[in-house]
Design a protein around this motif. Sequence first.
Motif, short mmCIF file in Angstrom:
data_model
loop_
_atom_site.label_atom_id
_atom_site.label_comp_id
_atom_site.label_asym_id
_atom_site.label_seq_id
_atom_site.Cartn_x
_atom_site.Cartn_y
_atom_site.Cartn_z
N GLU A 10 0.88 -1.13 -0.02
CA GLU A 10 -0.04 -0.02 -0.03
C GLU A 10 0.96 1.49 0.02
O GLU A 10 0.64 2.22 -0.78
CB GLU A 10 -1.00 -0.24 1.23
CG GLU A 10 -1.68 1.42 1.49
CD GLU A 10 -2.41 1.29 2.81
OE1 GLU A 10 -2.82 2.34 2.98
OE2 GLU A 10 -2.25 0.31 3.41
N LEU A 11 1.77 1.34 0.66
CA LEU A 11 2.96 2.42 0.93
C LEU A 11 3.58 2.58 -0.46
O LEU A 11 3.82 3.74 -0.69
CB LEU A 11 3.73 2.13 2.21
CG LEU A 11 3.04 2.22 3.53
CD1 LEU A 11 4.02 1.88 4.55
CD2 LEU A 11 2.54 3.74 3.91
N ILE A 12 3.85 1.57 -1.05
CA ILE A 12 4.67 1.71 -2.31
C ILE A 12 3.74 2.29 -3.46
O ILE A 12 4.32 3.08 -4.08
CB ILE A 12 5.23 0.26 -2.84
CG1 ILE A 12 6.14 -0.35 -1.75
CG2 ILE A 12 5.46 0.18 -4.23
CD1 ILE A 12 6.61 -1.71 -2.14
N ARG A 13 2.44 1.85 -3.34
CA ARG A 13 1.68 2.34 -4.47
C ARG A 13 1.35 4.03 -4.09
O ARG A 13 1.35 4.86 -4.64
CB ARG A 13 0.40 1.68 -4.33
CG ARG A 13 0.38 0.40 -5.19
CD ARG A 13 -0.96 -0.30 -5.46
NE ARG A 13 -1.74 -0.49 -4.21
CZ ARG A 13 -1.51 -1.60 -3.51
NH1 ARG A 13 -0.68 -2.34 -3.81
NH2 ARG A 13 -2.18 -1.75 -2.29
N ARG A 14 0.99 4.22 -2.78
CA ARG A 14 0.58 5.60 -2.11
C ARG A 14 1.62 6.29 -2.33
O ARG A 14 1.11 7.59 -2.88
CB ARG A 14 0.11 5.44 -0.69
CG ARG A 14 -0.28 6.71 -0.11
CD ARG A 14 -0.78 6.44 1.22
NE ARG A 14 -0.96 7.89 1.88
CZ ARG A 14 -1.00 7.88 2.92
NH1 ARG A 14 -1.08 6.96 3.88
NH2 ARG A 14 -1.56 9.11 3.44
N PHE A 15 2.91 6.02 -2.30
CA PHE A 15 3.99 7.24 -2.51
C PHE A 15 4.58 6.97 -3.84
O PHE A 15 5.76 7.66 -3.90
CB PHE A 15 4.82 7.16 -1.23
CG PHE A 15 4.26 7.61 0.01
CD1 PHE A 15 3.81 8.77 0.08
CD2 PHE A 15 3.88 6.67 1.11
CE1 PHE A 15 3.20 9.20 1.48
CE2 PHE A 15 3.28 6.99 2.15
CZ PHE A 15 2.84 8.21 2.18
N GLY A 16 4.18 6.14 -4.67
CA GLY A 16 4.86 6.16 -5.96
C GLY A 16 5.98 5.67 -5.86
O GLY A 16 7.02 6.29 -6.75
N LEU A 17 6.61 4.77 -5.13
CA LEU A 17 8.02 4.34 -4.78
C LEU A 17 8.50 3.19 -6.02
O LEU A 17 7.61 2.74 -6.78
CB LEU A 17 7.94 3.45 -3.42
CG LEU A 17 7.62 4.33 -2.33
CD1 LEU A 17 7.86 3.41 -1.03
CD2 LEU A 17 8.49 5.67 -2.05
N LEU A 18 9.62 3.58 -6.44
CA LEU A 18 10.06 2.62 -7.66
C LEU A 18 11.23 1.68 -7.11
O LEU A 18 11.86 2.34 -6.06
CB LEU A 18 10.73 3.79 -8.71
CG LEU A 18 9.71 4.73 -9.23
CD1 LEU A 18 10.55 5.80 -9.82
CD2 LEU A 18 8.74 3.97 -9.96
N PRO A 19 11.42 0.72 -7.71
CA PRO A 19 12.56 -0.09 -7.19
C PRO A 19 14.00 0.44 -7.09
O PRO A 19 14.21 1.27 -8.06
CB PRO A 19 12.59 -1.26 -8.16
CG PRO A 19 11.48 -1.34 -8.75
CD PRO A 19 10.79 0.15 -8.89
N HIS A 20 14.61 0.45 -6.00
CA HIS A 20 15.92 1.22 -5.89
C HIS A 20 17.23 0.08 -6.57
O HIS A 20 17.07 -0.93 -6.32
CB HIS A 20 16.28 1.43 -4.55
CG HIS A 20 17.43 2.62 -4.33
ND1 HIS A 20 18.77 1.92 -4.48
CD2 HIS A 20 17.50 3.79 -4.09
CE1 HIS A 20 19.57 2.99 -4.18
NE2 HIS A 20 18.81 4.02 -4.10
N PRO A 21 18.26 0.64 -7.00
CA PRO A 21 19.28 -0.30 -7.68
C PRO A 21 19.94 -1.24 -6.64
O PRO A 21 20.25 -2.30 -6.82
CB PRO A 21 20.09 0.74 -8.10
CG PRO A 21 19.75 2.05 -8.50
CD PRO A 21 18.37 2.09 -7.58
N GLU A 22 19.84 -0.66 -5.58
CA GLU A 22 20.51 -1.59 -4.29
C GLU A 22 19.69 -2.40 -3.60
O GLU A 22 19.95 -3.17 -2.63
CB GLU A 22 21.03 -0.52 -3.44
CG GLU A 22 22.17 0.27 -3.45
CD GLU A 22 22.45 1.21 -2.37
OE1 GLU A 22 22.90 0.49 -1.34
OE2 GLU A 22 22.62 2.46 -2.57
#
Length: 173
Positions: A10-22
């Motif tokens: 839910e937080l990934i969607r809500r804040f528009g988070l993208l995969p980080h290279p690390e």
Amino acid sequence: MPTNSHSKDELIRRFGLLPHPEGGYYRETYRAAQTVHRQESANESRCASTAIYYMLCDGAHSAWHRLKSDEVWHFYAGEPLNVHVLDRHGKLTTHRLGDALTHPDTVFQAVVLAGDWFAAECEDPASFAVVGCTVAPGFEFSEFEVGDVGQLQALYPAYRELIVRLGPAASSA
């Protein structure tokens, strides 16, 4: 046990988070319009500051790296997160970020000085932590250096196990 009722998805969607290279997820939330010049290179300008959301989850960690700028970590949600810092004098400091109101042995903020090696991990690999990272002068991938595990072990032999455990997730060898 969780400090809130939000799921990581839910937080990934809500804040528009993208995969980080690390590993984990991130999103840049601020890049200052104002620029500054680095002392070592008067012709090179950087934005004055940047900020991101950063989430570690699913057992991912932030591998050893260093920046040419100071970075302030801010805790927002989830469970405690450890930021391990190896300074230029050979000392290891672990900042335990968390909700300092419910976990009195944690802090809301921690500073990593420019040039120090650092890595981060959730205390409980099954949990997640949402933090913010503010970098000044602003973050640029050109100033991001991933640590070489062998070189770091030679520089900091007392912390070999921690260095190996928090090395890059995928080896380029």
